[in-house]
Scaffold this active site. Structure first.
Site, PDB file in Angstrom:
ATOM      1  CB  CYS A  34      -0.855   0.056   1.258  1.00  0.00           C
ATOM      2  SG  CYS A  34      -2.080  -1.249   1.351  1.00  0.00           S
ATOM      3  NE  ARG A  65       4.415   1.110  -1.261  1.00  0.00           N
ATOM      4  CZ  ARG A  65       5.392   0.319  -0.869  1.00  0.00           C
ATOM      5  NH1 ARG A  65       6.498   0.247  -1.586  1.00  0.00           N
ATOM      6  NH2 ARG A  65       5.272  -0.401   0.225  1.00  0.00           N
ATOM      7  CD  GLU A  76       5.411 -17.950 -18.467  1.00  0.00           C
ATOM      8  OE1 GLU A  76       4.483 -18.245 -19.228  1.00  0.00           O
ATOM      9  OE2 GLU A  76       5.560 -16.805 -17.988  1.00  0.00           O
ATOM     10  CE  LYS A  82       6.857 -13.620 -19.377  1.00  0.00           C
ATOM     11  NZ  LYS A  82       5.692 -14.322 -18.935  1.00  0.00           N
ATOM     12  CE  LYS A 138       0.396  -7.359 -15.406  1.00  0.00           C
ATOM     13  NZ  LYS A 138       1.365  -8.456 -15.638  1.00  0.00           N
TER      14      LYS A 138
END
Ligand code: M6R
Length: 618
Positions: free
Chosen positions: A6, A31, A491, A495, A613
């Site tokens: 946070c 964050r 994977e 990547k 994203k």
């Protein structure tokens, strides 16, 4: 409960606080960003004005007209990343006592919050939110009033009573123009300039205002006034601190000194994995899935598991298939969300559909979840973002504790999903009697060694960096492996291609000769992954086959398999672990490879072209 990620900002000084708080929070959005709030106090008023929103900081800015609608020279603000308790306005910080005497923001986790809540309830306190922060603020208020002491003593008494981690910033109605802070195991810095005094979770939040900061130590407190900060230890005695000058530029500071979020997140993996494992281990050292919402009876009832996901989360599913079938002896089928949703799947009513998603918003995965629910099959989500659509709609949720992932290419999201699947496999195996208790305990001990082993691999990154610079302009890369190693290849290949734009493909090593081997030419890079001992020799044979057709070989295996050097041109070793957990270690050099190739090619690592994203369209 509030976890590690946070952001906190506070200011007291000459200017208006709210715009400074909003600006500082905007630098801390990495964050967490599911809700935000500020509390601001004017010297000439008894009232603290608290404004909170669910959603991103933009909403808070709109609600307060960029902060200009909230007047006062002293304030605190917070941006939240929930791990427990839905993101909502009520759960957003700051939290305040009923009479407005104490208001505060917190980053961290209060472990004994249940016991503290009961204690406060006995003393007449009630609670409006699901957060441990509200309990913490009311505990400060309780000591403050009960012993009629000053803020520092009230904070010290609270710190002695509380177990957990915290960076806490509090304002007291009776002390206008002052902010009181306390810290244990959560980051917090204090900055000063002639205009005022600042507090923040991290340097980027205040870099625009000052480069002169104090680092507040563990179990220390401070009193912030317009003129500066005074520090105290737990006994209330003053502590002398040195001002430190920050030399980073603002952008580097936001990324914690790393050049890209992807590298920062690669480095955050040990902690993210440790936190995720810790979230379901009880005091006796056993896996406890109560918080996930799966009882032993539920687990015994499962006839079949369907894993549905997209992209890297789908690759987690492929690895999980091997692990769950082997440890729990439950049949597993893994499907892409985009296929599952339109396939009219025949689902066993006693099956369990497991949807894996970092964002919890991937459209195809969400549609697949809805399809499964419509068919009346139980659903479990493995999700990172609390309160996301998939998390809300699934029957039960296993939250990964990766914290916010900013880079488009997932790293810590993937690694935490993997360990969540191992933990499910282990517990399913134990409950269903498929796993010997002694082996279960060995696995519980071994899984806890993964963070440290991941750390060791990351430390050795220069070797991969060197190799990446050599192969930065490769045309094609082929990844080959068998079993779990095939899942790792999937994977690794993604990547490399998604961030470096080098064409790459992953093959089950035995499949290569059914067509793809015709693409192998002199110097084609082939990466063999060999972590599974019973498949090792077979994959070595496949590597020899491509080598004789001119391939340049990289071998990725575990320490001890040094004979691989007789076959491959470049070798990478990872520490040994139980072979079910191999993906967690072998994937790290491949993440680094993708990263370094992209950097060597001068690409936008965190935002590769054409990608988003969170893929919220089908
Ligand atoms: O948020 P999700 O885990 O559902 O996202 C799934 C994929 O879009 C994601 O893994 C994607 O493949 C990443 N770019 C991989 O790095």
């Amino acid at each position: 409960m509030e976890r590690i990620m946070c952001g906190i900002v506070g200011f007291t000084g000459e200017g208006q606080a709210a715009p400074i708080l909003l600006d500082g929070l905007s630098k801390l959005e990495y964050r967490g960003y599911d809700s935000a709030g500020i509390a601001v106090k004017r010297d000439d008023s008894d009232r603290v004005e608290v404004v909170k929103v669910k959603g991103r900081l933009e909403e808070l800015s709109k609600k307060t007209n960029g902060g200009h609608a909230v007047k006062g020279n002293c304030g605190i603000g917070h941006t939240r990343w929930a791990t427990h308790g839905e993101p909502s306005e009520l759960n957003a910080h700051p939290h305040v006592t009923e009479d407005g005497a104490v208001v505060g923001v917190h980053n961290g986790i209060i472990e004994n919050y249940v016991e503290l809540r009961e204690k406060l309830q006995k003393n007449g306190y009630s609670f409006y939110s699901q957060t441990d922060t509200e309990i913490l603020i009311k505990l400060v208020d309780y000591y403050y009033k009960k012993y009629k002491v000053g803020p520092i003593d009230a904070l010290a008494k609270t710190m002695v009573r509380v177990r957990g981690s915290y960076a806490l910033a509090v304002m007291f109605r009776d002390y206008p123009g002052e902010i009181y802070v306390a810290r244990k195991d959560s980051p917090m810095i204090i900055g000063t300039n002639p205009e005022g005094t600042y507090v923040a979770s991290d340097v980027p939040a205040i870099l625009r205002y000052t480069r002169n900061v104090y680092y507040i130590g563990n179990l220390e407190m401070a009193r912030l006034t317009r003129e500066g900060a005074t520090f105290y230890d737990l006994n209330g005695d003053e502590v002398t601190k040195k001002l430190v000058e920050i030399k980073w530029d603002a952008e580097a500071a936001e990324k914690g000194g790393y050049e890209h979020f992807m590298m920062k997140e690669i480095h955050e993996q040990p902690k993210a994995v440790r936190d995720t494992i810790g979230s379901v281990l009880n005091a006796e050292g056993n896996v406890d899935l109560t918080a996930v919402g799966l009882s032993d009876e539920d687990i015994r009832d499962i006839s079949q598991i369907y894993i549905v996901a997209c992209g890297s989360a789908y690759h987690v599913g492929i690895a999980a298939q091997y692990v769950i079938e082997d440890l729990a002896r439950i049949p597993v089928r893994v499907e892409l969300g985009s296929e599952f949703r339109y396939r009219k799947p025949l689902l066993d009513p006693k099956g369990l559909v497991v949807v894996i998603s970092q964002s919890g918003e991937t459209a195809d995965s969400l549609a697949a979840l809805r399809e499964a629910k419509e068919k009346g099959v139980k659903t479990l989500a493995i999700v990172n973002v609390v309160g996301s659509s998939i998390a809300r709609e699934a029957d039960s949720v296993f939250y990964t504790l990766a914290g916010p992932e900013i880079a488009v290419a997932t790293t810590k999201g993937y690694s935490t999903q993997l360990v969540a699947c191992y933990l499910l496999a282990m517990q399913f195996g134990l409950v269903r009697g498929a796993l010997e208790e002694s082996y279960y305990h060995e696995l519980v001990a071994e899984i806890q060694t993964l963070p440290e082993k991941i750390d060791r691999i990351i430390e050795d990154k220069e070797r991969i960096q060197w190799f990446a610079s050599k192969y930065a302009h490769a045309r094609d890369v082929f990844f080959v492996g068998r079993g779990i190693d095939y899942a790792i290849c999937l994977e690794g290949s993604l990547k490399v291609k998604e961030v470096s734009y080098v064409h790459s493909e992953a093959y089950a090593a035995g499949e290569l000769k059914h067509g793809t081997i015709s693409l192998i030419e002199d110097g084609t890079l082939v990466i063999g992954v060999l972590t599974q001992s019973d498949l090792y020799e077979k994959t070595v044979s496949n590597l020899v086959e491509v080598k004789s057709r001119g391939a340049y070989l990289m071998g990725l295996t575990t320490y001890g398999h040094y004979e691989i050097e007789d076959t491959v041109d470049f070798n990478v070793y990872v520490p040994r672990t139980d072979e079910h957990f191999a993906s967690s270690l072998a994937v790290i050099p491949l993440q680094l490879l993708g990263y370094y190739i992209a950097v060597a090619r001068g690409l936008d690592v965190d935002k590769p072209r054409n990608l988003a994203k969170s893929v919220t369209v089908e």
